[in-house]
Design a protein around this motif. Structure first.
Motif, PDB file in Angstrom:
ATOM      1  N   GLY A 131       2.661  10.204  -3.237  1.00  6.24           N
ATOM      2  CA  GLY A 131       2.855  10.309  -1.794  1.00  6.24           C
ATOM      3  C   GLY A 131       1.596  10.485  -0.993  1.00  6.24           C
ATOM      4  N   SER A 132       0.460  10.571  -1.667  1.00  2.00           N
ATOM      5  CA  SER A 132      -0.827  10.682  -0.979  1.00  2.00           C
ATOM      6  C   SER A 132      -1.900  10.083  -1.889  1.00  2.00           C
ATOM      7  N   VAL A 133      -3.038   9.699  -1.300  1.00  2.00           N
ATOM      8  CA  VAL A 133      -4.091   9.082  -2.098  1.00  2.00           C
ATOM      9  C   VAL A 133      -5.436   9.719  -1.728  1.00  2.00           C
ATOM     10  N   ASP A 134      -6.247   9.986  -2.746  1.00  2.00           N
ATOM     11  CA  ASP A 134      -7.543  10.635  -2.524  1.00  2.00           C
ATOM     12  C   ASP A 134      -8.679   9.635  -2.349  1.00  2.00           C
ATOM     13  N   ALA A 135      -8.495   8.427  -2.874  1.00  2.00           N
ATOM     14  CA  ALA A 135      -9.535   7.410  -2.728  1.00  2.00           C
ATOM     15  C   ALA A 135      -8.907   6.024  -2.796  1.00  2.00           C
ATOM     16  N   VAL A 136      -9.385   5.145  -1.926  1.00  2.00           N
ATOM     17  CA  VAL A 136      -8.985   3.738  -1.940  1.00  2.00           C
ATOM     18  C   VAL A 136     -10.251   2.918  -2.102  1.00  2.00           C
ATOM     19  N   LEU A 137     -10.260   2.043  -3.091  1.00  2.00           N
ATOM     20  CA  LEU A 137     -11.403   1.164  -3.311  1.00  2.00           C
ATOM     21  C   LEU A 137     -10.959  -0.281  -3.131  1.00  2.00           C
TER      22      LEU A 137
ATOM     23  N   VAL B  44       0.823  -1.213   0.000  1.00  2.00           N
ATOM     24  CA  VAL B  44       0.000   0.000   0.000  1.00  2.00           C
ATOM     25  C   VAL B  44       0.859   1.266   0.000  1.00  2.00           C
ATOM     26  N   PRO B  45       1.875   1.394   0.864  1.00  2.00           N
ATOM     27  CA  PRO B  45       2.726   2.584   0.787  1.00  2.00           C
ATOM     28  C   PRO B  45       3.449   2.726  -0.557  1.00  2.00           C
ATOM     29  N   GLN B  46       3.847   1.597  -1.160  1.00  2.00           N
ATOM     30  CA  GLN B  46       4.491   1.665  -2.477  1.00  2.00           C
ATOM     31  C   GLN B  46       3.521   2.207  -3.521  1.00  2.00           C
ATOM     32  N   ALA B  47       2.294   1.743  -3.479  1.00  2.00           N
ATOM     33  CA  ALA B  47       1.291   2.229  -4.426  1.00  2.00           C
ATOM     34  C   ALA B  47       1.015   3.715  -4.207  1.00  2.00           C
ATOM     35  N   VAL B  48       0.921   4.108  -2.946  1.00  2.00           N
ATOM     36  CA  VAL B  48       0.700   5.525  -2.636  1.00  2.00           C
ATOM     37  C   VAL B  48       1.855   6.373  -3.143  1.00  2.00           C
TER      38      VAL B  48
ATOM     39  N   HIS C 163      -2.144   7.620   4.738  1.00  2.00           N
ATOM     40  CA  HIS C 163      -1.786   8.214   3.447  1.00  2.00           C
ATOM     41  C   HIS C 163      -2.944   8.922   2.766  1.00  2.00           C
ATOM     42  N   LEU C 164      -4.131   8.938   3.393  1.00  2.00           N
ATOM     43  CA  LEU C 164      -5.283   9.588   2.784  1.00  2.00           C
ATOM     44  C   LEU C 164      -5.132  11.102   2.822  1.00  2.00           C
ATOM     45  N   SER C 165      -5.521  11.747   1.731  1.00  2.00           N
ATOM     46  CA  SER C 165      -5.539  13.204   1.707  1.00  2.00           C
ATOM     47  C   SER C 165      -6.634  13.718   2.636  1.00  2.00           C
ATOM     48  N   GLU C 166      -6.689  15.010   2.842  1.00  2.00           N
ATOM     49  CA  GLU C 166      -7.596  15.590   3.837  1.00  2.00           C
ATOM     50  C   GLU C 166      -9.050  15.175   3.602  1.00  2.00           C
TER      51      GLU C 166
END
Length: 259
Positions: free
Chosen positions: A81-87, A72-76, A127-130
């Motif tokens: 360096g941050s992710v807006d949505a995880v499905l 997951v951190p590698q994908a982010v 790692h989720l954005s705000e």
């Protein structure tokens, strides 16, 4: 109608994207402007998908909690360096009568459908954005069990309680649970015993548990992307629980078609 671009600029990680719903969601999210990273076990299919949408692919078995913590951190990082949505769309559906469901089958269903989702959510949280969103697919059939899928139904019920715990302990989290209804072209029957399926289909029809039509895969995928974009764009509202069901449309009569 012009193609929607409402996901433009969003960075999205999709777990379970090598086929079926996750694969279709990745394509629709990219078509609507998102930058997409995909993860799943079948890396050959995943790599082909990533190349076709300009994304990145990561091999991941969601039964392996340590692998989740690593991947997951590698994908982010690949998303900036941050992710807006995880499905999370990974799922297994073991077909067996309950008296024939062995321990290994029960554990496998829980490991993928419930614990896999839990660990992906946990690994994604830092790692989720705000205004980041997490969408996890469950089942429309929770609480309405059908013959032959006890391990699946029970694991999805457990998943729902896990998500309730996350909401209780993290009320700031935008967490969407989607109960998936019958959908075409998902590979859900891949590897299943055909004789057993024939028996189960008869049972489901007798109990009114098999719809006359199923939802189209692209429509389902577009709906999931729309849920994410709407939740991200409206961060004071969480569509916590959404149920997807096939819309049973009237088939044209012979008089209407002229045949």
């Amino acid at each position: 109608m012009s193609e929607l671009r409402d996901a433009a600029g969003l960075r999205i990680l999709i777990v379970g994207a090598s086929s079926g719903i996750g694969h279709a969601v990745a394509r629709r999210a990219a078509a609507r402007g998102a930058t997409v990273a995909v993860a799943a076990r079948r890396v050959e299919l995943l790599t082909e998908l990533a190349e076709s949408i300009g994304g990145t692919a990561f091999e991941l078995d969601v039964q392996d909690a340590k692998a989740i913590e690593k991947v997951v951190p590698q994908a982010v990082e690949s998303l900036g360096g941050s992710v807006d949505a995880v499905l999370f769309t990974s799922t297994v559906v073991p077909f067996a009568y309950i008296e024939d469901t062995d321990v290994a089958t029960w554990l496998h269903a829980y490991a993928v459908n419930a614990l896999g989702a839990n660990y992906v959510l946990r690994a994604s949280l830092p790692h989720l954005s705000e205004d980041g969103v997490v969408l996890i697919t469950s089942s429309r059939e929770v609480g309405r069990p059908r013959a032959g899928v006890a391990a699946y139904d029970a694991s999805k019920a457990a998943l729902d309680e896990i998500l309730n715990a996350w909401r209780s302990e993290h009320p700031d989290l935008s967490l969407i649970r989607v109960g998936m209804g019958p959908t075409e072209d998902t590979e859900i029957l891949r590897g299943a015993d055909r004789d057993l399926l024939e028996e189960l289909f008869k049972s489901w029809v007798e109990h009114g548990q098999l719809p006359a039509q199923m939802s189209e895969l692209d429509d389902v995928a577009n709906t999931l992307v729309s849920l994410v974009t709407a939740a991200y764009a409206n961060p004071s509202v969480v569509p916590e629980i959404v149920q997807l069901s096939p819309r049973i449309r009237k088939r044209p009569s012979k008089e209407e078609t002229g045949s």
